[in-house]
Motif scaffolding. Structure first.
Motif, short mmCIF file in Angstrom:
data_model
loop_
_atom_site.label_atom_id
_atom_site.label_comp_id
_atom_site.label_asym_id
_atom_site.label_seq_id
_atom_site.Cartn_x
_atom_site.Cartn_y
_atom_site.Cartn_z
N LEU A 1 0.84 -1.20 0.00
CA LEU A 1 0.00 0.00 0.00
C LEU A 1 0.88 1.26 0.00
CD1 LEU A 1 -2.87 1.20 0.15
CD2 LEU A 1 -2.72 1.06 2.65
N ALA A 2 2.01 1.18 0.72
CA ALA A 2 2.91 2.34 0.74
C ALA A 2 3.36 2.67 -0.68
CB ALA A 2 4.12 2.05 1.63
N GLU A 3 3.60 1.63 -1.45
CA GLU A 3 4.01 1.81 -2.85
C GLU A 3 2.85 2.40 -3.67
OE1 GLU A 3 7.06 1.64 -3.72
OE2 GLU A 3 6.35 2.29 -5.71
N ARG A 4 1.67 1.77 -3.48
CA ARG A 4 0.50 2.23 -4.25
C ARG A 4 0.14 3.68 -3.90
NH1 ARG A 4 -1.97 -2.43 -2.94
NH2 ARG A 4 -3.68 -1.49 -1.76
N ALA A 5 0.34 4.03 -2.62
CA ALA A 5 -0.03 5.39 -2.20
C ALA A 5 0.73 6.42 -3.02
CB ALA A 5 0.25 5.57 -0.71
N ARG A 6 1.96 6.06 -3.39
CA ARG A 6 2.76 6.99 -4.20
C ARG A 6 2.26 7.03 -5.63
NH1 ARG A 6 6.94 9.46 -2.93
NH2 ARG A 6 8.02 9.21 -0.98
N GLN A 7 1.86 5.82 -6.13
CA GLN A 7 1.41 5.77 -7.53
C GLN A 7 0.00 6.31 -7.72
OE1 GLN A 7 2.08 1.66 -8.11
NE2 GLN A 7 4.31 1.91 -8.20
N GLU A 8 -0.80 6.19 -6.66
CA GLU A 8 -2.20 6.64 -6.77
C GLU A 8 -2.44 7.76 -5.77
OE1 GLU A 8 -4.49 3.11 -5.98
OE2 GLU A 8 -3.39 1.98 -7.50
N PRO A 9 -1.96 8.95 -6.12
CA PRO A 9 -2.04 10.04 -5.14
C PRO A 9 -3.46 10.45 -4.77
CG PRO A 9 -1.23 10.83 -7.27
CD PRO A 9 -1.31 9.34 -7.37
N PHE A 10 -4.45 10.02 -5.55
CA PHE A 10 -5.82 10.42 -5.23
C PHE A 10 -6.59 9.36 -4.45
CE2 PHE A 10 -4.52 13.04 -8.83
CZ PHE A 10 -4.56 14.27 -8.18
N SER A 11 -5.94 8.23 -4.19
CA SER A 11 -6.58 7.22 -3.33
C SER A 11 -6.57 7.77 -1.90
CB SER A 11 -5.78 5.92 -3.39
OG SER A 11 -4.48 6.15 -2.86
N PRO A 12 -7.41 7.21 -1.00
CA PRO A 12 -7.38 7.73 0.38
C PRO A 12 -5.97 7.64 0.98
CG PRO A 12 -9.29 6.32 0.06
CD PRO A 12 -8.49 6.24 -1.21
N ALA A 13 -5.30 6.49 0.82
CA ALA A 13 -3.95 6.36 1.39
C ALA A 13 -3.02 7.39 0.77
CB ALA A 13 -3.41 4.95 1.17
N GLY A 14 -3.14 7.56 -0.54
CA GLY A 14 -2.28 8.51 -1.25
C GLY A 14 -2.49 9.93 -0.76
N ARG A 15 -3.74 10.29 -0.52
CA ARG A 15 -4.03 11.67 -0.09
C ARG A 15 -3.57 11.92 1.33
NH1 ARG A 15 -9.80 13.24 -1.03
NH2 ARG A 15 -8.98 15.01 0.13
N VAL A 16 -3.82 10.93 2.20
CA VAL A 16 -3.37 11.11 3.59
C VAL A 16 -1.85 11.20 3.61
CG1 VAL A 16 -3.22 9.98 5.85
CG2 VAL A 16 -5.42 10.07 4.63
N ASN A 17 -1.22 10.32 2.85
CA ASN A 17 0.24 10.30 2.83
C ASN A 17 0.82 11.61 2.30
OD1 ASN A 17 3.02 9.17 1.50
ND2 ASN A 17 2.37 8.09 3.34
N ALA A 18 0.28 12.08 1.20
CA ALA A 18 0.79 13.33 0.63
C ALA A 18 0.50 14.49 1.58
CB ALA A 18 0.13 13.58 -0.73
N GLY A 19 -0.66 14.44 2.22
CA GLY A 19 -1.02 15.50 3.16
C GLY A 19 -0.04 15.57 4.33
N LEU A 20 0.33 14.41 4.86
CA LEU A 20 1.26 14.39 5.99
C LEU A 20 2.64 14.88 5.57
CD1 LEU A 20 0.24 11.07 7.80
CD2 LEU A 20 -0.30 13.41 8.43
N ARG A 21 3.09 14.44 4.38
CA ARG A 21 4.40 14.89 3.91
C ARG A 21 4.43 16.41 3.75
NH1 ARG A 21 7.54 10.59 1.72
NH2 ARG A 21 6.33 8.68 1.92
N HIS A 22 3.32 16.93 3.28
CA HIS A 22 3.21 18.37 3.11
C HIS A 22 3.31 19.07 4.47
CE1 HIS A 22 2.01 22.18 1.44
NE2 HIS A 22 0.97 22.23 2.23
N LEU A 23 2.61 18.51 5.46
CA LEU A 23 2.65 19.12 6.81
C LEU A 23 4.07 19.15 7.35
CD1 LEU A 23 -0.48 17.54 8.57
CD2 LEU A 23 -0.08 19.96 8.10
#
Ligand code: GLC
Length: 646
Positions: A527-549
């Protein structure tokens, strides 16, 4: 003068204990500096500082000082130059079980790119010292503090991992379980074999008289699976004090031998490269008849003395108190009165965590405001451990007084929160489990992963895009508050991917009775891998949001933990407003705790920031000269005055 804190005989011996003049200087200066804390606190606890205790302690300190490796001595110097290292805005923590994250300690070492990429500067690996076999309370029943859990690796692996982490600027944090040891720990074995020295390490009563007298005022921690605070032990032929589970024997800290054992343990782990010790269940160390045996003044003296000892040998080391207690009791763990700023460097902000979930459920922030307002300020050299979720259950620590000031009944609100997060309340978005229902008090604590409690599990099942959107919004909102509050935000493994409840937890027999395992999942690397590839999935959005913070936070000196967040009364009951007054200017934070769009009156922001503000989270400019500011559901703003960064 050394003679102010040591007998002149011992002072002379210490001066003679060095071959190297610089080492002697360093040690003696630190001993002079912290000797006063040791002398005062140990005198207060044991009524004795002049005699054998002083000699034995100095012996332990000298031994550890001589054994301290060169690279850690260098770190000591660096930390002395940067005493605020834990308070700085770039500090971001990550909390994980080594096995669930990466199999072994070596496995953890293979994922350092991941941690560094996330911006982690502080890695708390959950209990990894050798626990008893079978049930062990998630590792909090330690059999041997000088060995690593065999399936995770060895002590040398631990040192190697600490060093690799240090190379990347990441501090290793370990639990120090000091209230109790496993029944299988050598000390307990010896106590059972009848050795009087070791019997005196524990609280063992021949009959029920002692236990009954204490029980009259003691609460129960695990009423479900470990009722009462004492367990009959056939081999010990006595009732043993076991606050938590029957296999966790409480230590008798009134015995100075226990104190000396722990000084030695702390320093030997520090010399392995551990930088922060999480003082597990620290509130319970001292027992006093007629009380709840928590937060007794001796606890603060003991921690102050342990910290002073650590500062002499390893000033790079910091202490974090795990004291899940009322705010007025909590501040003592950071040091109040004579202990101001001298006890722990950091403490968990349990109340903030509870208020996050409370406001999310009620879509109201009055109680949150009242709870924060009632919170005494912490010493300016300390910091908070801030978290949305951890490995434990959530207990609804809402005080009746705070609730009353917010126009609520404390009991009714706590009841509501348990109903809401166990999914029983009509319209609830949460999927949690009840942990340790206590019929006597009505308490129902809650287990569940952040994502499942925030509604993602139910939303994904419904397939409703709007509900998924709300759940992601809630997760990001809660994390934005802990990133903005001032303290070390602690990301709990899996939350960076919005991992749901692990309903398979009962398959492990030792975990089945303890539903806290529902939120202690295995890392999902796919999922960690997919979160990067699918930035609009829930995991992807939460992950990108946290990195941004992490990125935004790093650039905001306003978030240094020496500064307090103050409540700015909100004219809208769905939003929480906080202000941080830094010499560079004010930072105002706005959090909408509802899914509704809020038209917030602008004056409240304009009064602090002027006509125009810069939202550091979105990078956009916000005009405050109109009547209202529009906030969509779960929106957060971090505002500084003017168009461009101050
Ligand atoms: C702390 C730990 C918890 C454990 C207890 C007893 O509260 O966080 O998981 O059960 O201490 O060691």
């Amino acid at each position: 003068m050394l003679e102010d804190v040591l007998t002149s005989e011992l002072a002379a011996q210490v001066r003679g204990a060095f071959d190297d003049d610089r080492d002697a200087q360093t040690f003696l200066l630190r001993l002079e500096r912290y000797g006063e804390d040791l002398a005062e606190s140990l005198q207060a606890v044991y009524g004795d500082w002049g005699g054998a205790l002083q000699e034995r302690l100095v012996e332990v300190l000298l031994h550890a000082f001589h054994a301290r490796p060169a690279d850690l001595r260098r770190l000591d110097e660096a930390r002395l130059l940067r005493p605020d290292w834990l308070q700085r805005p770039e500090m971001v923590g990550y909390v994980a079980y080594a096995d669930r994250f990466a199999g072994t300690l070596r496995g953890v070492g293979e994922h350092l790119d991941y941690l560094e990429g996330l911006g982690v500067k502080y890695l708390h690996l959950m209990p990894l010292l050798k626990p008893r076999a079978g049930e062990n309370d998630g590792g909090y029943a330690v059999q041997d503090y000088r060995a690593v859990r065999p399936d995770l690796g060895t002590m040398d692996d631990l040192s190697a991992l600490a060093q690799a982490l240090r190379g990347r600027g990441i501090s290793l944090v370990l639990d120090l379980v000091l209230n109790h040891v496993a029944r299988e720990h050598e000390w307990a074995e010896k106590a059972r074999a009848g050795d009087p020295k070791y019997r005196a390490y524990f609280h063992i009563f021949p009959d029920r008289r002692g236990p009954d007298a204490y029980e009259a005022t003691l609460p129960e921690i695990f009423p479900d699976f470990a009722p009462g605070n004492f367990s009959w032990d056939e081999e010990a032929r006595g009732w043993v004090w076991t606050t938590f589970n029957r296999y966790q024997w409480d230590l008798n800290w009134a015995n100075p031998d226990v104190f000396l054992e722990f000084v030695d343990l702390i320093l030997s782990l520090a010399n392995r490269g551990v930088e922060v010790f999480r003082l597990d269940a620290v509130a319970f160390l001292w027992k006093r008849l007629g009380t709840d045996c928590q937060n007794q003044p001796e606890v603060h003296h003991l921690i102050r003395a342990l910290r002073a000892a650590a500062r002499i040998v390893a000033p790079a080391v910091a202490f974090k108190a795990e004291a899940i207690v009322a705010p007025s009791d909590l501040l003592h763990y950071l040091g109040r009165g004579v202990h101001h700023g001298k006890v722990s460097d950091m403490a968990y902000h349990n109340s903030l965590m509870v208020q996050l979930w409370s406001s999310l459920a009620s879509r109201r922030t009055r109680l949150f405001e009242e709870a924060l307002r009632a919170f005494p300020p912490k010493p300016t050299n300390t910091t908070w451990g801030l978290y949305v979720r951890c490995h434990d259950d959530i207990g609804w620590a809402v005080s009746d007084e705070d609730a009353a000031r917010a126009g609520l009944s404390g009991a009714a609100h706590r009841h509501f929160l348990s109903d809401f997060y166990s999914g029983q309340f009509p319209g609830s978005f949460a999927r949690g489990l009840v942990f340790q229902h206590n019929p006597a008090t009505g308490d129902r604590r809650i287990s569940g992963s952040a994502a499942s409690l925030a509604g993602l599990e139910a939303a994904l099942e419904s397939g409703d895009a709007g509900r998924i959107e709300d759940a992601v919004g809630r997760l990001l909102l809660l994390h934005t508050v802990i990133f903005g509050f001032g303290g070390v935000p602690l990301l709990y493994m899996g939350d960076e991917l919005a991992l749901l409840n692990d309903s398979t937890f009962p398959e492990v027999p030792e975990h089945a009775p303890d539903n806290r395992w529902v939120h202690r999942p295995r890392m999902d690397w796919a999922l960690a891998e997919r979160a990067r590839q699918e930035p609009f999935s829930p995991a992807g959005r939460v992950n990108a949001g946290l990195r941004h913070l992490v990125q935004v936070r790093r650039q905001l000196p306003h978030l240094h933990a020496s500064i307090e967040s103050q409540v700015l009364p909100s004219p809208d009951e769905r939003t929480l407003l906080l202000r941080r007054d830094h010499p560079l200017g004010a930072l105002v934070q706005v959090y909408n705790f509802s899914e509704e769009t809020v038209m917030l009156p602008s004056y409240v922001l304009r009064d602090v920031l002027g006509d125009e503000a810069h939202d550091r989270l979105s990078g956009s400019v916000l005009r405050l000269d109109g009547p209202t500011v529009r906030l969509t559901g779960y929106r957060a703003l971090w505002l500084t005055a003017g168009k461009s960064p101050a």
